[in-house]
Design a protein around this motif. Sequence first.
Motif, PDB file in Angstrom:
ATOM      1  N   ASP A 135     -11.087 -47.006 -35.266  1.00 61.63           N
ATOM      2  CA  ASP A 135     -10.909 -47.154 -33.818  1.00 61.63           C
ATOM      3  C   ASP A 135     -12.233 -47.485 -33.132  1.00 61.63           C
ATOM      4  N   LYS A 136     -12.701 -46.690 -32.207  1.00 53.03           N
ATOM      5  CA  LYS A 136     -13.942 -46.969 -31.476  1.00 53.03           C
ATOM      6  C   LYS A 136     -15.125 -47.134 -32.435  1.00 53.03           C
ATOM      7  N   TYR A 137     -15.071 -46.457 -33.579  1.00 52.04           N
ATOM      8  CA  TYR A 137     -16.185 -46.452 -34.526  1.00 52.04           C
ATOM      9  C   TYR A 137     -15.932 -47.361 -35.734  1.00 52.04           C
ATOM     10  N   ALA A 138     -15.073 -48.382 -35.570  1.00 51.65           N
ATOM     11  CA  ALA A 138     -14.651 -49.228 -36.692  1.00 51.65           C
ATOM     12  C   ALA A 138     -15.815 -49.873 -37.438  1.00 51.65           C
ATOM     13  N   ASN A 139     -16.880 -50.227 -36.781  1.00 54.81           N
ATOM     14  CA  ASN A 139     -18.020 -50.875 -37.445  1.00 54.81           C
ATOM     15  C   ASN A 139     -19.235 -49.965 -37.504  1.00 54.81           C
ATOM     16  N   ALA A 140     -19.029 -48.681 -37.431  1.00 54.69           N
ATOM     17  CA  ALA A 140     -20.148 -47.733 -37.347  1.00 54.69           C
ATOM     18  C   ALA A 140     -20.985 -47.719 -38.619  1.00 54.69           C
ATOM     19  N   ARG A 141     -22.277 -47.629 -38.425  1.00 54.72           N
ATOM     20  CA  ARG A 141     -23.276 -47.415 -39.464  1.00 54.72           C
ATOM     21  C   ARG A 141     -24.296 -46.456 -38.870  1.00 54.72           C
ATOM     22  N   GLY A 142     -25.249 -46.035 -39.663  1.00 52.99           N
ATOM     23  CA  GLY A 142     -26.300 -45.169 -39.150  1.00 52.99           C
ATOM     24  C   GLY A 142     -26.494 -43.957 -40.020  1.00 52.99           C
ATOM     25  N   GLU A 143     -26.980 -42.877 -39.402  1.00 53.22           N
ATOM     26  CA  GLU A 143     -27.278 -41.657 -40.140  1.00 53.22           C
ATOM     27  C   GLU A 143     -26.760 -40.428 -39.412  1.00 53.22           C
ATOM     28  N   VAL A 144     -26.405 -39.435 -40.216  1.00 55.72           N
ATOM     29  CA  VAL A 144     -26.095 -38.099 -39.703  1.00 55.72           C
ATOM     30  C   VAL A 144     -27.255 -37.207 -40.115  1.00 55.72           C
ATOM     31  N   HIS A 145     -27.945 -36.654 -39.147  1.00 53.87           N
ATOM     32  CA  HIS A 145     -29.008 -35.693 -39.451  1.00 53.87           C
ATOM     33  C   HIS A 145     -28.400 -34.297 -39.372  1.00 53.87           C
ATOM     34  N   VAL A 146     -28.531 -33.549 -40.468  1.00 55.85           N
ATOM     35  CA  VAL A 146     -28.000 -32.187 -40.536  1.00 55.85           C
ATOM     36  C   VAL A 146     -29.174 -31.232 -40.343  1.00 55.85           C
ATOM     37  N   GLU A 147     -29.192 -30.575 -39.184  1.00 58.03           N
ATOM     38  CA  GLU A 147     -30.236 -29.582 -38.940  1.00 58.03           C
ATOM     39  C   GLU A 147     -29.896 -28.280 -39.649  1.00 58.03           C
ATOM     40  N   ASN A 148     -28.605 -27.941 -39.632  1.00 60.92           N
ATOM     41  CA  ASN A 148     -28.102 -26.745 -40.304  1.00 60.92           C
ATOM     42  C   ASN A 148     -26.675 -27.060 -40.718  1.00 60.92           C
ATOM     43  N   GLY A 149     -26.396 -27.036 -42.034  1.00 65.70           N
ATOM     44  CA  GLY A 149     -25.082 -27.418 -42.525  1.00 65.70           C
ATOM     45  C   GLY A 149     -24.106 -26.275 -42.710  1.00 65.70           C
ATOM     46  N   ALA A 150     -24.335 -25.148 -42.042  1.00 67.23           N
ATOM     47  CA  ALA A 150     -23.430 -24.005 -42.172  1.00 67.23           C
ATOM     48  C   ALA A 150     -22.053 -24.357 -41.610  1.00 67.23           C
ATOM     49  N   PRO A 151     -20.965 -23.848 -42.255  1.00 65.43           N
ATOM     50  CA  PRO A 151     -19.620 -24.133 -41.739  1.00 65.43           C
ATOM     51  C   PRO A 151     -19.436 -23.700 -40.282  1.00 65.43           C
ATOM     52  N   THR A 152     -20.034 -22.581 -39.900  1.00 69.07           N
ATOM     53  CA  THR A 152     -20.035 -22.163 -38.492  1.00 69.07           C
ATOM     54  C   THR A 152     -21.487 -22.094 -38.052  1.00 69.07           C
ATOM     55  N   GLY A 153     -21.794 -22.757 -36.937  1.00 71.44           N
ATOM     56  CA  GLY A 153     -23.171 -22.807 -36.466  1.00 71.44           C
ATOM     57  C   GLY A 153     -23.918 -24.023 -36.963  1.00 71.44           C
ATOM     58  N   GLY A 154     -23.196 -24.945 -37.607  1.00 70.64           N
ATOM     59  CA  GLY A 154     -23.822 -26.174 -38.087  1.00 70.64           C
ATOM     60  C   GLY A 154     -24.221 -27.054 -36.920  1.00 70.64           C
ATOM     61  N   ILE A 155     -25.328 -27.794 -37.111  1.00 69.88           N
ATOM     62  CA  ILE A 155     -25.841 -28.675 -36.060  1.00 69.88           C
ATOM     63  C   ILE A 155     -25.983 -30.070 -36.662  1.00 69.88           C
ATOM     64  N   TYR A 156     -25.272 -31.041 -36.096  1.00 67.33           N
ATOM     65  CA  TYR A 156     -25.214 -32.397 -36.602  1.00 67.33           C
ATOM     66  C   TYR A 156     -25.560 -33.391 -35.495  1.00 67.33           C
ATOM     67  N   THR A 157     -26.493 -34.304 -35.777  1.00 65.82           N
ATOM     68  CA  THR A 157     -26.813 -35.396 -34.859  1.00 65.82           C
ATOM     69  C   THR A 157     -26.417 -36.697 -35.531  1.00 65.82           C
ATOM     70  N   LEU A 158     -25.492 -37.422 -34.912  1.00 65.49           N
ATOM     71  CA  LEU A 158     -25.014 -38.692 -35.443  1.00 65.49           C
ATOM     72  C   LEU A 158     -25.691 -39.824 -34.686  1.00 65.49           C
ATOM     73  N   ASN A 159     -26.536 -40.592 -35.375  1.00 63.59           N
ATOM     74  CA  ASN A 159     -27.189 -41.758 -34.796  1.00 63.59           C
ATOM     75  C   ASN A 159     -26.401 -42.964 -35.265  1.00 63.59           C
ATOM     76  N   ILE A 160     -25.538 -43.480 -34.380  1.00 62.38           N
ATOM     77  CA  ILE A 160     -24.561 -44.508 -34.730  1.00 62.38           C
ATOM     78  C   ILE A 160     -25.052 -45.881 -34.258  1.00 62.38           C
ATOM     79  N   THR A 161     -24.974 -46.860 -35.156  1.00 64.26           N
ATOM     80  CA  THR A 161     -25.247 -48.255 -34.808  1.00 64.26           C
ATOM     81  C   THR A 161     -24.117 -49.095 -35.366  1.00 64.26           C
ATOM     82  N   CYS A 162     -24.113 -50.373 -35.063  1.00 65.90           N
ATOM     83  CA  CYS A 162     -23.119 -51.262 -35.668  1.00 65.90           C
ATOM     84  C   CYS A 162     -23.716 -52.618 -35.890  1.00 65.90           C
TER      85      CYS A 162
END
Length: 162
Positions: A135-162
């Motif tokens: 859908d909106k992200y059909a051509n998405a590329r980039g990186e997901v930076h995981v600051e903390n990958g805990a199942p609860t309290g996880g922090i994710y930054t998605l830097n999306i490009t196309c």
Amino acid sequence: MRISSTAMTAATAGILLLTGTAAAAPTGTSPHKGCSETLHLTTVNGTFTLVDNGTPGVGIGDLSVITADLLENGKPAGTLGMTFTKIKQDPNDKTTVGGGIFQLEEGQIAFSSMQTFPNNQPPSDTKNAITGGTDKYANARGEVHVENGAPTGGIYTLNITC
């Protein structure tokens, strides 16, 4: 035998259609419009399941399954689902290969990675490749930076490009 250019064109079009090698016509799905977007997501209500594959106990082949609800600016934003398979086990750390999906209201974003991190701790300060979306992200590329990958309290930054 001589073949007319019209017949040759029709035959070529038929072969391309049958083999699926022709370019697909637009499906009405618009590609990621902004071509640059950053999402800051956190996880809540997470679950972690370890599937003990192979030799009983901690080892290669074990599968981690993680699901969580996502928040953006404290508001519900979607669901995160991930699976990672352990491919290397050392005394102090492990290496996994896998990925997952951020399921958001405007579409899904897929990611994958290979990462090494300490035993008995969630991944932190790692990067995952954004490999596509819908859908909106059909051509998405980039990186997901995981600051903390805990199942609860996880922090994710998605830097999306196309």
